[in-house]
Motif scaffolding. Structure first.
Motif, PDB file in Angstrom:
ATOM      1  N   ASN A 213       0.821  -1.202   0.000  1.00  0.00           N
ATOM      2  CA  ASN A 213       0.000   0.000   0.000  1.00  0.00           C
ATOM      3  C   ASN A 213       0.865   1.267   0.000  1.00  0.00           C
ATOM      4  O   ASN A 213       0.648   2.189  -0.782  1.00  0.00           O
ATOM      5  CB  ASN A 213      -0.922  -0.025   1.227  1.00  0.00           C
TER       6      ASN A 213
ATOM      7  N   THR B 274       1.239   3.974  -3.143  1.00  0.00           N
ATOM      8  CA  THR B 274       0.695   5.327  -3.071  1.00  0.00           C
ATOM      9  C   THR B 274       1.781   6.381  -2.904  1.00  0.00           C
ATOM     10  O   THR B 274       1.573   7.531  -3.251  1.00  0.00           O
ATOM     11  CB  THR B 274      -0.293   5.487  -1.891  1.00  0.00           C
TER      12      THR B 274
ATOM     13  N   THR C  37       4.794   8.835  -3.406  1.00  0.00           N
ATOM     14  CA  THR C  37       5.238   9.482  -4.630  1.00  0.00           C
ATOM     15  C   THR C  37       6.731   9.794  -4.585  1.00  0.00           C
ATOM     16  O   THR C  37       7.289  10.275  -5.539  1.00  0.00           O
ATOM     17  CB  THR C  37       4.479  10.808  -4.825  1.00  0.00           C
ATOM     18  N   LYS C  38       7.356   9.505  -3.440  1.00  0.00           N
ATOM     19  CA  LYS C  38       8.766   9.853  -3.325  1.00  0.00           C
ATOM     20  C   LYS C  38       9.625   8.609  -3.156  1.00  0.00           C
ATOM     21  O   LYS C  38       9.323   7.747  -2.329  1.00  0.00           O
ATOM     22  CB  LYS C  38       8.974  10.800  -2.141  1.00  0.00           C
TER      23      LYS C  38
ATOM     24  N   ASP D 103      10.697   7.755   0.371  1.00  0.00           N
ATOM     25  CA  ASP D 103       9.660   7.170   1.227  1.00  0.00           C
ATOM     26  C   ASP D 103       9.512   5.676   0.932  1.00  0.00           C
ATOM     27  O   ASP D 103       9.341   4.867   1.842  1.00  0.00           O
ATOM     28  CB  ASP D 103       8.318   7.868   1.001  1.00  0.00           C
TER      29      ASP D 103
ATOM     30  N   ARG E 245       3.250  -4.547 -10.702  1.00  0.00           N
ATOM     31  CA  ARG E 245       3.805  -3.275 -11.144  1.00  0.00           C
ATOM     32  C   ARG E 245       3.303  -2.161 -10.238  1.00  0.00           C
ATOM     33  O   ARG E 245       2.263  -1.588 -10.467  1.00  0.00           O
ATOM     34  CB  ARG E 245       3.454  -3.018 -12.595  1.00  0.00           C
ATOM     35  N   ILE E 246       4.015  -1.901  -9.185  1.00  0.00           N
ATOM     36  CA  ILE E 246       3.553  -0.886  -8.240  1.00  0.00           C
ATOM     37  C   ILE E 246       4.632   0.146  -7.994  1.00  0.00           C
ATOM     38  O   ILE E 246       4.709   0.725  -6.936  1.00  0.00           O
ATOM     39  CB  ILE E 246       3.128  -1.521  -6.905  1.00  0.00           C
TER      40      ILE E 246
ATOM     41  N   GLY F 188      -3.851   0.583 -14.056  1.00  0.00           N
ATOM     42  CA  GLY F 188      -3.024   1.199 -13.019  1.00  0.00           C
ATOM     43  C   GLY F 188      -3.416   2.641 -12.790  1.00  0.00           C
ATOM     44  O   GLY F 188      -4.582   2.934 -12.565  1.00  0.00           O
ATOM     45  N   ARG F 189      -2.454   3.528 -12.904  1.00  0.00           N
ATOM     46  CA  ARG F 189      -2.771   4.915 -12.588  1.00  0.00           C
ATOM     47  C   ARG F 189      -3.624   5.585 -13.662  1.00  0.00           C
ATOM     48  O   ARG F 189      -4.036   6.726 -13.530  1.00  0.00           O
ATOM     49  CB  ARG F 189      -1.499   5.721 -12.317  1.00  0.00           C
TER      50      ARG F 189
END
Lengths: 552, 334
Positions: free
Chosen positions: A9, A13, A15-16, A19, A156-157, A433-434
């Motif tokens: 998760n 989610t 974006t960096k 992180d 693919r995450i 996906g996105r």
């Protein structure tokens, strides 16, 4: 499983990069060793075999919730991901908000699920159904999503193998190049232990292990910045599959850049095993070459030819003659059993020439060096790339070591400008996906008299903003309401760029493109100003690639 | 002749000569709620609920407004019109229209879960029900509001621990007020964007007792914001206005966050599937509660939803409207 679901998760989610890296490190710091092994396996493409196909999987979901197939399909096209669609449709388990489950077995681990997949792989469908549907009942939405992803494949995450390696390297305090090497090769997540996998002895005993590939960044036109020409070596950039061939302990292995063991796929390489000296690892290009090749002269076939050879279990004689596969050697990574990646490229090249000279097999070539005096003259040579069936030029610093992964500075690729054609969009489909619930996958056509002939699909090249605009156009101008594909008014014109063109009898237009994408939205052009089928055929003739031997 | 027609200006009642939520200027407009895709300026007369009136005045400026209470009959040319809570946002109404014993209800936007601030959705018996279908697919099933509020609070606490400001994206009218109460329970200062501030002031001035907020001003010191909460509308997301909050984490409150791809596409840190629209079960429950013989589905997944209703034995058709397309309420904006 909750732990892993939470990790996925965050990775999905966040974006960096930092992180994500931190999330992976946190996971490696607390997860059980067995689970860690599986995470390494999953993010390096070593998942267990798929135990059930997606059609059956969705039929179980449909059966549980009692909806019709069309409604399931509508949901799927909106979500754009089967695993997620199922996780959203299935009911949530009845649990109090503190997450404690009443009357249900304690939570299972990631390794439990994956190892059960392996155990029941050969069992009847009924056994698999029971395991999967019972697991669903115990999981929340997040876990179900991850669980379904493990079944359907394709994680693919937004996490690359490199990122996983970097996190692991930080966790065990070792250089990432060392970690990359240790987790490569042939190991079984079901039996390997975390300590063993990361121990120094592994690389020494696993004779199949390839080295991490060194990858180049694209260079822009301003080559003067690279400095003196004589510090650089230029070669053609061949369009096949990057690979490593390994001869160790009298055994022979072929690895692709995707870390797939491909030894069995290329019987042409069998003789290399006898001729290569013990303790040799060569980096190069697996590529289809027109046979027979005379010494020093070889002519690559288009990538489409190589495609007929990969993804097939049994290779027919016909395929062997129509698309024979050779190997073009770029670099020598191991010599006499010694890792020589630290040596300069000039030294390695000398040794590579020596090794290749000892062989006399017609499929094994050394990548020729392009002589040049000035960057400008190299630019002139580059314009001949297509005639050579090459994608452009590689520029490598002569004193560079062989590094791990994609690095700037020493190796550069200088690709040729793509071919382009102006075409009109005629079909659109929702993306994944996105891009879920957005029309982002398009089919394009050229003119043939009054007719429109479809010739390619393309999914990339537009900005998010442009995609949103095209999506809005599709929603306003589509004809059918159901199913994934919308026929749209042929109105929007795009410049389609591609790397190559080959004849194909699979497509209505008679051509197949290599790497097609939208290079520009031609808002200045109307649909009647697009290119014609004859223009495409002209390109095909000029680039004179032989007929791809497919589907005959 | 149907009691309500679907005209190019909006839902039209010929007998009463009025429109419901017209998207072009008309003589007489009945407004379900104050979101800008339903309430547009330029008409000569507006009828809405008491609670909606100050919001229309704020957003549309000077016009002729008349307002009514819940279930208070208003007769227009012999047509009986009444407003009933839709639970969407403060003042949001379903419009019940009755003539010669025939009853139509236009739902506007609605949700069936009582959020404690917008009024509880009131199922109204009718012959024909015009329903929204923004989330008309079974993948949209909301968690209980309390559980989502917990998620949001945990996220804020986590950000605070990481020394980040929590920037929560929520529509300035509706969602912003809805999340304000649970956030105010955390005891942290809550800062708001000017658009949220304006709605907040209009509500406070008309007698609402809302938790205190502070407006983000050009001279608001950076250290006052650090680790605290900012509520901003979707239009502020990704603009230079956000720079002031750095380092920050962005969370979006929207039903579209139910699907991962939407959150990933918007490049946000957290998505909370908190919606002011009914989910799949809510839509079905609402349709069934009306007992309507005929249902028209508008903005959203109207094709799929009406097809499903037909398969369930409820006669349904789809209607194209221009709702759900404004900046604050659109799919891309969340």
């Amino acid at each position: 499983m909750k732990q892993f679901a939470t990790l996925v998760n965050i990775l999905g989610t966040s974006t960096k990069t930092n992180d994500k890296l931190q999330a992976l490190q946190d996971y490696f710091a607390v997860a059980a060793d067995k689970d860690k092994i599986w995470v390494i396996a999953i993010f390096s493409g070593r998942r267990p075999k798929r135990i059930i196909n997606s059609t059956i999987l969705q039929s179980w979901c449909i059966e549980i919730i009692g909806i019709t197939q069309w409604l399931f399909d509508e949901c799927y096209h909106t979500v754009g991901d089967l695993a997620e669609t199922i996780s959203l449709l299935l009911p949530e388990p009845e649990t109090p908000t503190d997450g404690y489950r009443i009357g249900v077995a304690p939570e299972h681990t990631l390794s439990y699920y994956l190892e059960t997949f392996i155990r029941i792989e050969k069992e009847d469908e009924a056994v698999k159904k029971q395991f999967i549907t019972e697991s669903w009942e115990q999981m929340d939405r997040n876990e179900k999503f991850v669980f379904n992803k493990l079944i359907t494949g394709g994680f693919r995450i937004g996490v690359s193998q490199t990122m996983m390696v970097n996190a692991l390297a930080k966790t065990v305090h070792a250089p990432s190049s060392v970690i990359a090497h240790r987790i490569s090769g042939n190991w079984n997540p079901a039996t390997a232990s975390f300590e063993y996998l990361l121990s120094e002895s592994v690389a020494a005993t696993d004779f199949s292990k390839p080295y991490p590939f060194y990858l180049a960044y694209a260079v822009n036109e301003d080559l003067e910045k690279l400095g003196a020409e004589n510090e650089w070596q230029a070669e053609w950039k061949w369009d096949g599959i990057r690979g490593q061939i390994i001869k160790r302990n009298s055994d022979f292995f072929v690895w692709s850049r995707g870390e797939e063991l491909m030894t069995e796929k290329f019987p042409e390489y069998n003789n290399f095993k006898d001729q290569l000296p013990e303790g040799t690892v060569i980096d190069g290009e697996i590529i289809s070459l027109a046979a027979p090749a005379e010494e020093g002269i070889f002519k690559p076939l288009p990538f489409a030819a190589l495609q007929t050879r990969i993804g097939r279990k049994n290779i027919t004689k016909k395929q062997l003659t129509e698309a024979p596969v050779g190997f073009i050697a770029y670099d020598l990574l191991e010599f006499n059993g010694e890792d020589i990646r630290y040596k300069s490229m000039a030294e390695r090249r000398q040794l590579l020439e020596q090794v290749i000279a000892q062989t006399n097999y017609p499929s094994l070539h050394i990548s020729p060096i392009i002589a040049f005096d000035t960057w400008e003259s190299l630019g002139t040579v580059r314009t001949r790339s297509r005639d050579m069936s090459s994608e452009g030029i590689m520029i490598k610093r002569k004193n560079s070591p062989y590094q791990s992964g994609r690095k700037r500075g020493d190796w550069w690729k200088w690709k040729i400008d793509p071919l382009t054609i102006d075409a009109v969009m005629i079909y659109a489909q929702k993306g994944h996906g996105r891009r879920s619930n957005l029309y982002t996958d398009y089919t394009f056509a050229v003119k043939d008299g009054d007719r429109l002939v479809s010739f390619t699909k393309a999914y990339s090249g537009l900005t998010d903003k442009e995609f949103a605009q095209v999506d809005a156009f599709v929603k306003r101008n589509s004809i059918e309401k159901f199913g994934p594909v919308r026929t749209v008014k042929p109105e929007l014109v795009f410049e389609i760029a591609f790397e190559g063109i080959a004849a194909s009898n699979r497509h209505k237009s008679g051509v197949a493109l290599r790497f097609p994408r939208m290079s520009r939205w031609r808002q200045d052009k109307k649909a009647d100003e697009i290119n014609t089928l004859d223009d495409l055929k002209e390109l095909l003739k000029n680039y004179n690639l032989p007929l791809a031997p497919e589907g005959k | 002749m149907p009691l309500i027609e679907f005209s190019d200006k909006g839902l039209y009642c010929r007998q009463g000569n009025f429109y419901i939520d017209p998207w072009k200027p008309v003589d007489k407009a009945i407004i379900t709620h104050a979101h800008s895709d339903h309430a547009r300026a330029g008409s000569r007369y507006y009828l809405c609920h008491h609670l909606t009136k100050p919001l229309l005045q704020l957003r549309l400026g000077d016009h002729v407004y008349e307002s009514a209470d819940w279930n208070e009959p208003v007769f227009i040319n012999g047509v009986r019109v009444s407003l009933h809570p839709s639970g969407h946002i403060i003042g949001a109404a379903q419009i019940r229209v009755e003539y010669n014993g025939e009853v139509w209800v236009a739902s506007g936007d609605y949700k069936t879960e009582d959020d404690g601030i917008s009024g509880a959705f009131d199922p109204v018996q009718c012959n024909t029900f015009i329903t929204e279908s923004t989330f008309g697919l079974p993948i949209y099933k909301w968690k209980k509001q309390a559980a989502i509020f917990e998620d949001i609070k945990n996220w804020v606490a986590q950000n605070r621990e990481n020394k980040k400001t929590s920037v929560l994206i929520a529509y300035s009218l509706g969602k912003a007020q809805r999340v304000l109460r649970p956030l105010s329970e955390m005891g942290l200062p809550v800062y708001v964007h000017g658009a949220v501030w304006n709605v907040h002031q209009a509500l406070v001035n008309s007698g609402w007792n809302l938790p205190e907020v502070k407006r983000v001003q050009p001279d608001t010191p950076k250290q006052n914001l650090a680790g605290n909460i900012v509520i901003a509308p979707p239009s502020a997301d990704g603009t230079p206005w956000m720079k002031k909050f750095y380092p920050y984490s962005v969370g979006v409150c929207s039903g579209w966050m139910q699907v991962r791809g939407n959150a990933r596409r918007r490049n946000i840190d957290a998505g909370f599937a908190l919606s002011d629209h009914a989910d799949w079960d809510g839509l079905l429950q609402a349709v069934k509660a009306t007992g309507a013989q005929k249902v028209y589905a508008t903005h959203g997944f109207q094709s799929a939803f009406s097809r499903y209703l037909n398969e369930q034995g409820i006669e349904a058709g789809e209607v194209k409207t221009e709702y759900g397309s404004e900046e604050e309420d659109s799919k891309t904006a969340g």
